[in-house]
Design a protein around this motif. Structure first.
Motif: not given
Length: 71
Positions: A39, A41-43, A59, A64
């Motif tokens: 991932e 930035n969370g995507e 991540s 992370t």
């Protein structure tokens, strides 16, 4: 946090994973990225040549890391 020495203000996602020792080889980086295990930035990111910039969060497997460049 480990800072990446570079003159270029970006780094490719597959290179970042190798430099940070999250994967052992470029082939492994390609597999985990294209497999949807990374991932940014969370995507979920499936492009191994994705350009990362200062401050991006990567991540993988419960770790992370924030992208930081030496000045």
């Amino acid at each position: 946090m480990t800072q990446i020495p570079t003159d270029d203000p970006t780094i490719q996602l597959d290179q970042f994973l190798k430099i940070m020792n999250l994967v052992a080889t470029g082939g492994q980086a390609k597999m985990v990225i294209q497999g949807g295990f990374v991932e940014v930035n969370g995507e979920t990111e499936t492009r191994r040549k994705r350009k990362l910039r200062h401050g991006d969060l990567v991540s993988f497997e419960g770790t992370t890391l924030q992208v930081e460049f030496d000045e």
